[in-house]
Design an enzyme around this catalytic site. Structure first.
Site, mmCIF file in Angstrom:
data_model
loop_
_atom_site.group_PDB
_atom_site.id
_atom_site.type_symbol
_atom_site.label_atom_id
_atom_site.label_comp_id
_atom_site.label_asym_id
_atom_site.label_seq_id
_atom_site.Cartn_x
_atom_site.Cartn_y
_atom_site.Cartn_z
ATOM 1 C CE1 TYR A 100 -3.419 2.791 3.767
ATOM 2 C CE2 TYR A 100 -1.818 3.350 5.451
ATOM 3 C CZ TYR A 100 -2.643 3.776 4.474
ATOM 4 O OH TYR A 100 -1.951 4.742 3.815
ATOM 5 C CB CYS A 101 -3.121 -1.074 2.010
ATOM 6 S SG CYS A 101 -2.719 -1.573 0.310
ATOM 7 C CB VAL A 102 -2.747 -6.088 1.367
ATOM 8 C CG1 VAL A 102 -2.581 -5.725 -0.029
ATOM 9 C CG2 VAL A 102 -1.448 -5.798 2.039
#
Length: 586
Positions: free
Chosen positions: A322-324
């Protein structure tokens, strides 16, 4: 209006203002607060100065700008005179219908407030036009637009008692008691922020991890310096043969995927018959200052994959980033491809960027000068304070996440309502200096990962060697990982990619349970060609993308097996979920 009570409350407000100032100054005088860097202010002045220079260095452009200003203000003045004389007059400028700042009827009915509103909107529109029309470097223009928007939002007439009809009514009606309550909260929030204003967005007293948030039953089955690995208790008799390992972002806490039980992706995945493991990152301090991006990969995803495989006895895992956390997962996949480590069955990315050419609004904070300034600040403590990262995210939507709460809390004197998502938003962890510096430089600034230039743990990374099937989820209104950026990044992988676009933004687009029947999602085949062409041909589906993803996982899963117990002889449960690491506050 009781003049005596009003006077007494104003005096009390001034007294409390002194307490707020003392809360601000004390940590700076004792050295407990890192020294304030003037670099950020200097960057604002320098950036906006470049815009001003563009319009002033050419006499013809200067005259054009002056004429535009004078003409628009004269038009507003003429309209306002008609309105004050009781004559019908069309407004020169109208607020966006979604702009909640000017919902009070007096902004339209009262000529004085109507003039203030239009003067403000006209001025901000002109400022934005001067920035967008300036022929400057695109990064400079992006920063100038961002800074202009922040200044405009801060000086909105809705933020001040004398220029906001609703605040005036509130102050007169309560004889200033709202300001006393507000100043009390202001002093408390500055003290709570260790000398910085930490605006409360939710009633924090109503939430506790493991009680009404992050409640999905499970056990911590492994931990090292950087992670705890949580395995969740199965809720079905049979489970998919291949376990699922989730890598959340280290700049936020994992329980965004396990808020209330009705919103929990983790609980839903468990109920769908998956053996779910989740990484819970440590909230780092000085001891983790030198923890590098290499360490985060080796002690994060790679350790989690190994432990999940050892517990379940499976050679491979499904994984989500998720995301970074997704960026780190992509790095780990490229590293494993280089080392010929074959332990991942499929990879799912939630709003993840691997190519930063079209990165979101956070890119305004990233250039060589700003990174050097940030590195100097991190050198004082060994980490970046979580509140700094939270402030950066809040500034991307400052009207919604800063100024609306500033007015509600400190002007109206009202406690914010309890809201699980905003409680999580304010619960930001710190970031170790070495890791954060590497991430900003090699991803946002130099875009090394997608270009095949990044080196991690002694290996040069090539995403084209990543052949595992990829499910790449973007969100249409995402301002952190724009849908276009996620689409472009899809081409970096060497295997098949299923690109899906969800409705809403970076959080709501992901945390969208099927039962809520909110938002929609789009599918449209391989992410090839131009993003705009893919969008034009994509098929819209009502509701959540979660069932679509589950069907995709089934296509790559194989058979079901009996539900597994938590932990193993080698990896005995350490403590109940959600574990210790996630509970450490900034």
């Amino acid at each position: 209006m009781d003049v005596e009570r009003l006077s007494g409350n104003i005096a009390r407000m001034v007294e409390l203002g002194g307490k707020a100032l003392a809360a601000y100054m004390k940590p700076r005088e004792t050295g407990a607060h890192p020294s304030d860097s003037p670099d950020s202010v200097a960057d604002v002045v320098k950036t906006l100065g470049q815009v001003a220079e563009y319009w002033l260095k050419d006499p013809n452009r200067t005259v054009t700008a002056q004429q535009q200003l004078a003409g628009r203000y004269m038009e507003l003045w003429t309209q306002s005179l008609k309105s004050m004389a009781g004559e019908p007059a069309e407004p020169v400028v109208k607020p966006d219908p979604r702009d909640a700042r000017f919902k009070d009827p007096q902004w339209e009915k009262n000529p004085f407030f109507d003039f203030l509103k239009q003067f403000y909107l006209l001025t901000t529109n002109l400022a934005e036009t001067f920035v967008s029309d300036a022929e400057l470097d695109e990064h400079v223009k992006q920063k100038a637009a961002f800074y202009t928007r922040q200044i405009a939002n801060a000086f909105s007439p809705s933020n001040f008692v004398p220029t906001n009809p609703e605040l005036l009514r509130e102050t007169i009606g309560s004889n200033g008691e709202n300001l006393v309550r507000g100043m009390t909260m202001l002093a408390e929030d500055i003290e709570r922020g260790g000398g910085d204003l930490r605006i409360r967005q939710s009633d924090d007293t109503k939430f506790a991890l493991g009680t009404n948030l992050a409640m999905t039953p499970g056990k911590v089955v492994y931990e090292n310096d950087l992670i705890q690995l949580i395995q969740y208790e199965p809720s079905t008799a049979k489970v998919g043969k291949v376990p699922l390992v989730i890598i959340p972002p280290w700049i936020n806490k994992f329980y965004i995927l396990d808020l209330t039980q009705e919103k929990s992706f983790i609980k839903w995945a468990v109920d769908q018959g998956l053996t779910v493991f989740v990484v819970s990152w440590v909230n780092p301090d000085q001891r983790h200052a030198t923890k590098s991006f290499d360490d985060y990969m080796l002690e994060g995803p790679l350790s989690a994959f190994r432990v999940a495989s050892e517990i379940t006895g499976e050679d491979k895992v499904h994984t989500i980033g998720y995301c970074v956390g997704g960026t780190l997962l992509a790095v780990a996949l490229a590293y494993m491809a280089a080392k010929k480590i074959d332990v991942v069955k499929t990879a799912t990315f939630f709003t993840t960027q691997v190519d930063f050419t079209y990165a979101g609004d956070l890119k305004v904070f990233v250039d060589e000068e700003q990174i050097q300034s940030l590195e100097k600040r991190m050198a004082q403590t060994g980490y970046l304070e979580g509140k700094q990262m939270a402030n950066a995210f809040n500034m991307l939507r400052s009207n919604d996440l800063i100024w609306s709460y500033f007015v509600n809390n400190y002007m109206k004197g009202k406690q914010p309502m309890p809201f699980d998502l905003l409680y999580w938003n304010a619960d930001s962890p710190r970031m170790p200096a070495a890791n954060h510096s590497f991430y900003l430089r090699h991803c946002y600034l130099q875009n090394d990962l997608s270009q095949g230039r990044m080196e991690v743990a002694g290996e040069k990374l090539d995403l084209k060697k990543v052949k595992v099937p990829v499910y790449n989820l973007a969100s249409r209104e995402d301002h952190i990982a724009p849908a276009r950026s996620v689409f472009v990044g899809s081409a970096a992988f060497g295997g098949p990619v299923e690109y899906v676009m969800a409705g809403s933004g970076h959080i709501a687009g992901v945390v969208n349970p099927p039962d809520k029947k909110k938002y929609q999602h789009w599918t449209g085949g391989p992410p090839a060609g131009k993003f705009e062409d893919w969008i034009a041909k994509a098929t819209e589906h009502p509701g959540s993308w979660w069932p679509h993803w589950r069907a995709w996982i089934r296509d790559h899963d194989g058979k079901d097996v009996p539900a597994r117990r938590m932990g193993s002889t080698k990896h005995r449960p350490i403590e109940d979920a959600p574990g210790r690491y996630v509970k450490v506050k900034d």
